[in-house]
Design an enzyme around this catalytic site. Structure first.
Site, short mmCIF file in Angstrom:
data_model
loop_
_atom_site.label_atom_id
_atom_site.label_comp_id
_atom_site.label_asym_id
_atom_site.label_seq_id
_atom_site.Cartn_x
_atom_site.Cartn_y
_atom_site.Cartn_z
N ASN A 39 -10.59 -1.24 -2.73
CA ASN A 39 -8.42 -0.63 -1.50
C ASN A 39 -8.29 -1.43 -3.03
O ASN A 39 -8.12 -2.73 -3.08
CB ASN A 39 -8.09 -1.45 -0.39
CG ASN A 39 -6.85 -1.18 -0.12
OD1 ASN A 39 -5.48 -0.91 -1.08
ND2 ASN A 39 -6.58 -1.29 1.05
N CYS A 94 0.67 -1.01 0.32
CA CYS A 94 -0.27 -0.12 0.13
C CYS A 94 0.58 1.06 0.07
O CYS A 94 0.41 2.23 -0.26
CB CYS A 94 -0.72 0.22 1.48
SG CYS A 94 -2.18 -1.70 1.84
N HIS A 151 -4.03 7.16 1.41
CA HIS A 151 -3.80 5.83 0.61
C HIS A 151 -5.42 5.65 1.51
O HIS A 151 -6.03 5.64 1.96
CB HIS A 151 -3.45 4.54 1.35
CG HIS A 151 -3.29 3.24 0.77
ND1 HIS A 151 -3.04 2.90 0.47
CD2 HIS A 151 -3.89 2.18 1.86
CE1 HIS A 151 -3.62 0.97 -0.27
NE2 HIS A 151 -3.72 0.77 1.38
O1 UT7 Z 1 -4.25 -1.29 3.05
C1 UT7 Z 1 -3.75 -1.74 4.04
C2 UT7 Z 1 -4.04 -1.54 5.03
N1 UT7 Z 1 -5.80 -2.07 5.52
C3 UT7 Z 1 -6.14 -1.47 6.43
O2 UT7 Z 1 -5.81 -0.65 7.14
C4 UT7 Z 1 -7.27 -2.04 6.92
C5 UT7 Z 1 -7.87 -2.31 8.08
N2 UT7 Z 1 -8.72 -2.75 9.03
C6 UT7 Z 1 -9.81 -3.16 8.90
O3 UT7 Z 1 -10.14 -2.00 8.07
C7 UT7 Z 1 -11.33 -3.23 9.08
O4 UT7 Z 1 -10.59 -4.05 10.78
C8 UT7 Z 1 -12.29 -4.06 8.12
C9 UT7 Z 1 -12.80 -3.66 7.68
C10 UT7 Z 1 -11.31 -5.31 7.70
C11 UT7 Z 1 -12.85 -5.29 9.25
O5 UT7 Z 1 -13.63 -5.04 10.48
P1 UT7 Z 1 -13.88 -4.74 11.81
O6 UT7 Z 1 -14.63 -3.55 12.26
O7 UT7 Z 1 -12.30 -4.70 12.39
O8 UT7 Z 1 -14.42 -5.73 12.09
P2 UT7 Z 1 -14.15 -6.94 12.50
O9 UT7 Z 1 -12.97 -7.47 11.95
O10 UT7 Z 1 -13.89 -6.52 13.82
O11 UT7 Z 1 -14.69 -8.63 12.52
C12 UT7 Z 1 -16.35 -7.88 13.13
C13 UT7 Z 1 -17.85 -9.41 12.95
C14 UT7 Z 1 -16.91 -10.79 12.84
O12 UT7 Z 1 -17.81 -11.86 13.64
P3 UT7 Z 1 -17.83 -11.76 15.02
O13 UT7 Z 1 -16.46 -12.57 15.54
O14 UT7 Z 1 -18.41 -10.36 15.20
O15 UT7 Z 1 -19.25 -12.90 14.93
C15 UT7 Z 1 -16.28 -10.92 11.83
O16 UT7 Z 1 -15.92 -12.78 11.29
O17 UT7 Z 1 -17.56 -9.39 11.76
C16 UT7 Z 1 -17.23 -10.21 10.55
N3 UT7 Z 1 -16.89 -10.35 9.75
C17 UT7 Z 1 -17.53 -10.05 8.63
N4 UT7 Z 1 -18.88 -10.55 8.19
C18 UT7 Z 1 -19.80 -10.20 7.37
C19 UT7 Z 1 -16.11 -9.96 8.89
N5 UT7 Z 1 -16.04 -10.16 7.44
C20 UT7 Z 1 -17.13 -9.93 7.52
C21 UT7 Z 1 -17.15 -10.24 6.21
N6 UT7 Z 1 -19.41 -9.55 5.84
N7 UT7 Z 1 -17.20 -9.65 4.50
#
Ligand code: UT7
Length: 337
Positions: free
Chosen positions: A294, A119, A264
């Site tokens: 992204n 990135c 980014h």
């Molecule tokens: O480009 C390089 C840099 N990258 C970044 O900066 C990305 C940084 N991270 C993020 O943007 C976020 O962490 C994400 C968008 C990847 C995820 O968002 P989050 O608010 O951190 O969600 P989470 O990982 O805590 O997941 C919450 C819930 C989980 O379920 P439980 O355990 O609460 O039941 C996941 O399993 O959402 C679930 N989940 C989804 N649900 C529906 C994870 N992916 C999905 C999905 N659709 N695609």
């Protein structure tokens, strides 16, 4: 003193739009979840033929973006004496895509190198272009950021946290030597912290494994990228702000002088948090993540090209480009447009 100015930008994204609703046919997700957690509404994915190959290669996408940048810069392709191609995916294991650009654009044996900084690839590449120009190594540098992400996403529920975020695309900039004192790249800051490499990485294929890939690795899905999302999110927000502050201090400028921050595009929530912490209104922070997701090394050059096209960037503006990503790596450039 010679400085390095961006004199033209261009971009290319595939026609094929994949909406959040389209993704629900492959995995348990929803438009609501993706929109709320990331701000993404759709992304572009190259179509594939029956053998699984994309209809265009990464080098071909990069060349399309480059052609637009060359035209907007008003130069001839043969003026380019150095190519820097930023990507985490080259079309073949080696060589990198820079040499394919040399061929596709019919350049005069210009130097070609690839920067594999995910990135932050475009940030590092602009800093390298600046260094080449100031040192007299090159006069006109073509910098491309380009990614095909769609071929390496796990579309099952296992990979849904990553698969919904990424898109394909390419952006390009022509960076040229100038004697105009009040124009060009003023300062860059570059950082890394390798202890976090495995918190956002693509493990396979592996250079240190016989044949580089195995059926077992593929069965376990270790050839797909993986990420510790919440941890990356926290580091990203902090490092974005630090980089902006550091590059402004290095260039002896204030945040109030900045006409546009071009970050980014990783997550709209990260962009919003950075804008709030820096005390900058949304009108001074560029965002196109809703349309493209992204696109890794391509996000900043695509954003620059769109900002020009949308009349949000003008000659004389002070801008900051800033990124954080796999490595972890992060950094920023301060540029007088
Ligand atoms: O480009 C390089 C840099 N990258 C970044 O900066 C990305 C940084 N991270 C993020 O943007 C976020 O962490 C994400 C968008 C990847 C995820 O968002 P989050 O608010 O951190 O969600 P989470 O990982 O805590 O997941 C919450 C819930 C989980 O379920 P439980 O355990 O609460 O039941 C996941 O399993 O959402 C679930 N989940 C989804 N649900 C529906 C994870 N992916 C999905 C999905 N659709 N695609």
């Amino acid at each position: 003193m010679t400085k390095a100015a961006i004199i033209g930008t261009g971009f290319f994204v595939p026609d094929n739009v994949v909406t959040n609703n389209d993704l629900t046919q492959w995995m348990d997700t929803s438009d609501e979840w993706i929109t709320e957690r990331s701000g993404i509404k759709e992304r572009r994915w190259l179509k594939r033929d029956d053998d699984g190959f994309t209809t265009m290669s990464g080098a071909e996408m990069g060349a399309e973006a480059a052609r637009m940048a060359i035209e907007n810069a008003g130069i001839e392709a043969t003026d380019i004496d150095q190519i820097i191609f930023a990507t985490l995916n080259s079309d073949v294991f080696f060589p990198g895509n820079g040499v394919f650009i040399e061929d596709l654009l019919g350049l005069n044996c210009a130097g070609a190198m690839d920067v594999r900084n995910q990135c932050t690839g475009f940030i590092y590449s602009l800093a390298a272009a600046d260094g080449f120009i100031r040192a007299g190594t090159a006069r006109t540098v073509l910098v491309i950021g380009c990614e095909i992400q769609s071929t390496a996403l796990d579309l099952s529920d296992r990979g849904r946290d990553m698969a919904v975020l990424f898109g394909d695309g390419a952006g390009a900039a022509i960076v040229q030597a100038t004697d105009e004192a009040d124009r060009g790249i003023i300062a860059s800051v570059l950082h890394s912290q390798g202890r976090y490499a495995r918190d956002l990485y693509g493990e396979a294929p592996m250079g240190n494994l016989k044949d580089r890939i195995s059926a077992e690795i593929m069965a376990e899905g270790r050839h797909y990228p993986s990420m510790n999302g919440q941890m990356v999110f926290k580091h990203a927000t902090r490092r974005f702000c630090e980089s902006i502050t550091e590059v402004l201090a290095k260039g002896e400028a204030s945040i109030d002088d900045v006409a546009l921050i071009v970050p980014h595009q990783a997550n709209q929530r990260i962009t919003d948090a950075v804008a709030a912490r820096m005390g900058v209104g949304n009108e001074r922070v560029f965002s196109n993540i809703a349309k493209y997701g992204n696109t890794t090394a391509a996000t900043i050059p695509i954003a620059l090209a769109e900002a020009v096209r949308e009349d949000r960037l003008h000659k004389g503006d002070l801008i900051v480009t800033v990124a954080f990503g796999s490595g972890f790596t992060w950094g920023a450039n301060l540029i007088r447009w």
